[in-house]
Design a protein around this motif. Structure first.
Motif, mmCIF file in Angstrom:
data_model
loop_
_atom_site.group_PDB
_atom_site.id
_atom_site.type_symbol
_atom_site.label_atom_id
_atom_site.label_comp_id
_atom_site.label_asym_id
_atom_site.label_seq_id
_atom_site.Cartn_x
_atom_site.Cartn_y
_atom_site.Cartn_z
ATOM 1 N N PRO A 14 0.797 -1.239 0.000
ATOM 2 C CA PRO A 14 0.000 0.000 0.000
ATOM 3 C C PRO A 14 0.823 1.281 0.000
ATOM 4 C CG PRO A 14 0.009 -0.976 2.192
ATOM 5 C CD PRO A 14 0.740 -1.934 1.303
ATOM 6 N N ILE A 15 2.142 1.186 0.111
ATOM 7 C CA ILE A 15 2.972 2.384 0.249
ATOM 8 C C ILE A 15 3.037 3.122 -1.090
ATOM 9 C CG2 ILE A 15 5.280 3.254 0.767
ATOM 10 C CD1 ILE A 15 5.646 0.798 2.577
ATOM 11 N N SER A 16 2.883 4.436 -1.023
ATOM 12 C CA SER A 16 2.963 5.256 -2.226
ATOM 13 C C SER A 16 4.416 5.641 -2.485
ATOM 14 C CB SER A 16 2.107 6.516 -2.066
ATOM 15 O OG SER A 16 2.121 7.276 -3.251
ATOM 16 N N THR A 20 11.024 10.122 -5.321
ATOM 17 C CA THR A 20 11.479 10.658 -4.041
ATOM 18 C C THR A 20 10.328 10.545 -3.049
ATOM 19 O OG1 THR A 20 10.701 12.867 -4.632
ATOM 20 C CG2 THR A 20 12.998 12.354 -5.179
ATOM 21 N N GLY A 21 10.598 10.885 -1.809
ATOM 22 C CA GLY A 21 9.519 11.024 -0.843
ATOM 23 C C GLY A 21 9.524 10.029 0.285
ATOM 24 N N ASN A 22 8.602 10.254 1.211
ATOM 25 C CA ASN A 22 8.537 9.444 2.425
ATOM 26 C C ASN A 22 8.154 7.989 2.157
ATOM 27 O OD1 ASN A 22 9.254 11.580 4.149
ATOM 28 N ND2 ASN A 22 7.156 12.354 4.169
ATOM 29 N N THR A 78 -6.883 3.719 -3.817
ATOM 30 C CA THR A 78 -5.677 3.169 -4.442
ATOM 31 C C THR A 78 -4.770 4.315 -4.844
ATOM 32 O OG1 THR A 78 -4.737 1.969 -6.331
ATOM 33 C CG2 THR A 78 -6.876 2.992 -6.677
ATOM 34 N N ASN A 79 -3.486 4.169 -4.549
ATOM 35 C CA ASN A 79 -2.564 5.254 -4.886
ATOM 36 C C ASN A 79 -2.313 5.375 -6.388
ATOM 37 O OD1 ASN A 79 -0.697 3.095 -5.287
ATOM 38 N ND2 ASN A 79 -0.005 3.260 -3.162
ATOM 39 N N LEU A 80 -2.853 4.447 -7.174
ATOM 40 C CA LEU A 80 -2.763 4.581 -8.635
ATOM 41 C C LEU A 80 -3.679 5.676 -9.166
ATOM 42 C CD1 LEU A 80 -2.650 0.849 -9.820
ATOM 43 C CD2 LEU A 80 -0.738 2.407 -9.428
ATOM 44 N N HIS A 81 -4.635 6.121 -8.356
ATOM 45 C CA HIS A 81 -5.578 7.130 -8.832
ATOM 46 C C HIS A 81 -4.928 8.482 -9.102
ATOM 47 C CE1 HIS A 81 -9.438 5.314 -9.191
ATOM 48 N NE2 HIS A 81 -9.622 5.039 -7.915
ATOM 49 N N ILE A 82 -3.780 8.749 -8.476
ATOM 50 C CA ILE A 82 -3.156 10.049 -8.693
ATOM 51 C C ILE A 82 -2.075 9.944 -9.762
ATOM 52 C CG2 ILE A 82 -1.330 9.821 -6.946
ATOM 53 C CD1 ILE A 82 -3.408 12.993 -7.622
ATOM 54 N N LEU A 83 -2.015 10.922 -10.643
ATOM 55 C CA LEU A 83 -0.895 11.036 -11.565
ATOM 56 C C LEU A 83 0.351 11.338 -10.747
ATOM 57 C CD1 LEU A 83 0.083 11.399 -14.609
ATOM 58 C CD2 LEU A 83 -0.280 13.861 -14.197
ATOM 59 N N GLY A 84 1.346 10.471 -10.839
ATOM 60 C CA GLY A 84 2.537 10.639 -10.015
ATOM 61 C C GLY A 84 3.176 12.000 -10.195
ATOM 62 N N TYR A 85 3.585 12.591 -9.083
ATOM 63 C CA TYR A 85 4.237 13.910 -9.038
ATOM 64 C C TYR A 85 3.263 15.041 -9.345
ATOM 65 C CZ TYR A 85 9.162 13.816 -7.735
ATOM 66 O OH TYR A 85 10.339 13.770 -7.026
ATOM 67 N N SER A 86 1.955 14.793 -9.149
ATOM 68 C CA SER A 86 0.982 15.870 -9.334
ATOM 69 C C SER A 86 1.262 17.025 -8.387
ATOM 70 C CB SER A 86 -0.438 15.342 -9.082
ATOM 71 O OG SER A 86 -0.909 14.593 -10.170
ATOM 72 N N VAL A 87 1.173 18.232 -8.909
ATOM 73 C CA VAL A 87 1.333 19.425 -8.074
ATOM 74 C C VAL A 87 0.046 19.629 -7.266
ATOM 75 C CG1 VAL A 87 2.924 20.488 -9.713
ATOM 76 C CG2 VAL A 87 0.473 20.952 -9.904
ATOM 77 N N SER A 173 21.044 -4.643 -9.135
ATOM 78 C CA SER A 173 20.372 -3.349 -9.103
ATOM 79 C C SER A 173 18.872 -3.535 -9.276
ATOM 80 C CB SER A 173 20.916 -2.448 -10.220
ATOM 81 O OG SER A 173 20.244 -1.192 -10.239
ATOM 82 N N THR A 174 18.103 -2.865 -8.433
ATOM 83 C CA THR A 174 16.649 -2.894 -8.554
ATOM 84 C C THR A 174 16.108 -1.519 -8.200
ATOM 85 O OG1 THR A 174 14.677 -4.186 -8.004
ATOM 86 C CG2 THR A 174 16.150 -3.655 -6.186
ATOM 87 N N TYR A 175 14.806 -1.313 -8.427
ATOM 88 C CA TYR A 175 14.276 0.038 -8.247
ATOM 89 C C TYR A 175 13.111 0.080 -7.271
ATOM 90 C CZ TYR A 175 11.343 -1.689 -12.135
ATOM 91 O OH TYR A 175 10.514 -2.437 -12.948
ATOM 92 N N ILE A 176 12.958 1.268 -6.675
ATOM 93 C CA ILE A 176 11.902 1.532 -5.681
ATOM 94 C C ILE A 176 11.218 2.851 -6.047
ATOM 95 C CG2 ILE A 176 12.832 0.216 -3.741
ATOM 96 C CD1 ILE A 176 14.037 3.029 -2.845
ATOM 97 N N CYS A 177 10.397 2.854 -7.073
ATOM 98 C CA CYS A 177 9.803 4.125 -7.484
ATOM 99 C C CYS A 177 8.365 3.997 -7.971
ATOM 100 C CB CYS A 177 10.651 4.768 -8.581
ATOM 101 S SG CYS A 177 10.886 3.719 -10.022
ATOM 102 N N HIS A 178 7.827 2.790 -7.982
ATOM 103 C CA HIS A 178 6.443 2.616 -8.431
ATOM 104 C C HIS A 178 5.521 2.448 -7.226
ATOM 105 C CE1 HIS A 178 8.791 1.559 -11.955
ATOM 106 N NE2 HIS A 178 7.708 1.532 -12.708
ATOM 107 N N PRO A 179 4.318 2.986 -7.306
ATOM 108 C CA PRO A 179 3.351 2.701 -6.247
ATOM 109 C C PRO A 179 2.872 1.252 -6.362
ATOM 110 C CG PRO A 179 2.348 4.029 -7.963
ATOM 111 C CD PRO A 179 3.790 3.877 -8.333
ATOM 112 N N SER A 180 1.637 0.984 -6.217
ATOM 113 C CA SER A 180 1.161 -0.399 -6.099
ATOM 114 C C SER A 180 1.256 -1.163 -7.419
ATOM 115 C CB SER A 180 -0.278 -0.403 -5.575
ATOM 116 O OG SER A 180 -0.303 0.144 -4.271
ATOM 117 N N MET A 181 2.465 -1.587 -7.738
ATOM 118 C CA MET A 181 2.761 -2.491 -8.843
ATOM 119 C C MET A 181 3.414 -3.735 -8.227
ATOM 120 S SD MET A 181 2.170 -1.017 -11.996
ATOM 121 C CE MET A 181 0.564 -0.625 -11.286
ATOM 122 N N ALA A 182 2.927 -4.894 -8.567
ATOM 123 C CA ALA A 182 3.438 -6.119 -7.951
ATOM 124 C C ALA A 182 4.648 -6.670 -8.702
ATOM 125 C CB ALA A 182 2.328 -7.174 -7.883
#
Length: 427
Positions: A14-16, A20-22, A78-87, A173-182
């Motif tokens: 569930p983490i968004s 960057t970010g918390n 669901t955190n997918l509802h927001i366009l990532g990095y929306s102002v 190397s792996t990445y940590i930048c997508h919201p709820s993607m499995a």
């Protein structure tokens, strides 16, 4: 292993997350329970080659209400509802004004797309096309986005190192930048963490192993600005872990070099253990291989995946969820990577210490004292090893030429070394 993976998946899901970010910090804190990660905060605005680390983005709340006050799209669902990095935004809009900020998948009308706008300021919402079609075009809509872009913030990256006897490194190397993607997110960090756990238990590793957890693209570019010149001299092999959780057949994407030890080891293991797998030649987009394999670095970075990104219909949609992946498959991916790593560890040029004629194997208990044919399969494999142990054939080349699998050759090699007939070229 798979039950533990599932438990961590459920906590991370569930983490968004974003560049960057918390949410990224929270993700790393959970992964630190599995892997000894050292965290670095890279200040926003930090220049790395042609890029700059973006402002830190965080979001607390985002929704759309109709004129009845009903939330019809809600980030909390669901955190997918927001366009990532929306102002941030607050206002009341007509349907015509609102629809310019709505994103759907008309060809997959039941699914919510995953979209983002990292480097151009805008705001928006993602929703299913069916939900979009239900909107009342005569209604007005209240929009609220409680987000922030902080130019004084930072990008969170994390590393872990297992020291070997050599300074030469193998990079995971792996990445940590997508919201709820499995598959397209959490499978990579989880498989990486469990590879680390297994390697940490081993003694006398030859190579040094570096694990990096970074946001895709900008994180890889930053880490290359930090280690790129060192890796050009000292990176022996490496892999990008992404899309490693679905139950599909393995896919291997080669490095730009095409014949790196990463490629040779992965393909040897796959050819000898998998009845069916997919081989993809390098192409300069996809995941972070396009950074590590950029021409200025040309590092030996391949990628062993399950179903490759962008070729499965669930990719970057709300259907890339827990139902799409298999924790048994993820465990299998961990084990396959460990097989490849074991081969890289053992892949050396061996030297026959008695190359003039055939050593007398019988007096060393390595050859039958009574035989009529001499065609025993074990003996044939041993003869191939002795013949190819000339310093010009590494273990993989021995396996390719002799047609004997690595699992067959290694115990024989160990026995020959024990009897002083074989040695490592470096020894």
């Amino acid at each position: 292993m798979k039950d533990t993976m599932e438990a961590y998946f459920d906590r991370l899901w569930p983490i968004s997350r974003s560049l960057t970010g918390n949410g990224n910090r929270e993700t790393i804190e959970i992964l630190k329970e599995l892997i000894d990660l050292k965290v670095t905060e890279v200040p926003s605005g930090t220049k790395c080659f042609d890029w700059k680390v973006p402002p830190e983005w965080n979001i607390k709340e985002a929704w759309i209400k109709n004129s009845k006050g009903e939330k019809i799209v809600d980030f909390a669902v669901t955190n997918l509802h927001i366009l990532g990095y929306s102002v941030p935004f607050q206002g009341t809009l007509t349907y015509t004004e609102l629809k310019e900020h709505l994103y759907t998948l008309p060809d997959q009308p039941e699914l919510i797309p995953y979209l983002c706008s990292y480097y151009k300021e805008r705001w928006g919402f993602c929703l299913s096309h069916n939900q979009f079609l239900e909107l009342d075009q005569d209604d007005t809509y209240e929009v609220f986005i409680d987000s922030s872009l902080d130019s004084g913030g930072s990008m969170t990256i994390a590393e872990a190192v297992i020291k070997g006897t050599s300074e030469k490194e193998i990079l995971i190397s792996t990445y940590i930048c997508h919201p709820s993607m499995a598959n397209n997110e959490l499978s990579g960090p989880l498989v990486s963490a469990f590879i680390y756990k297994k390697l940490k238990e081993q003694k006398d590793l030859k190579y040094t192993y570096r694990f990096v957890f970074v946001p895709e693209t900008i994180g890889a570019i930053y880490i290359l600005s930090k280690y790129g010149d060192y890796w050009k001299k000292n990176l022996h092999a490496g892999f990008i872990l992404t899309c490693v959780g679905d139950p599909g057949n393995f896919t291997y994407k080669k490095s730009r070099r095409g014949d790196s030890i990463s490629d040779r080891a992965a393909l040897t293991i796959l050819n000898q253990s998998e009845g069916d797998f997919n081989l993809v030649e390098f192409f300069p987009n996809g995941s972070d291989e396009r950074q590590y394999c950029s021409p200025g670095f040309n590092l030996p970075m391949g990628s062993l995946m399950r179903t490759m990104y962008a070729v499965y219909p669930e990719y970057h949609t709300s259907a890339d969820n827990k139902d799409f992946i298999s924790f048994e498959a993820m465990e299998g991916t961990v084990n396959k990577y460990l097989e490849i790593i074991e081969l890289i560890e053992r892949n050396e040029n061996y030297i026959n210490t008695m190359p003039y004629g055939e050593p007398q194997l019988g007096k060393r208990g390595l050859y039958p004292t009574f035989t009529q044919t001499g065609n025993d399969d074990h003996i044939r494999a041993m003869m191939w090893i002795l013949n190819l142990a000339d310093g010009a054939h590494d273990l993989i080349a021995m396996s390719e030429r002799s047609k004997y699998p690595i699992k067959k050759l290694l115990p024989i090699i160990d026995k020959l070394i024990e009897n002083g007939i074989l040695k490592n070229e470096a020894s």
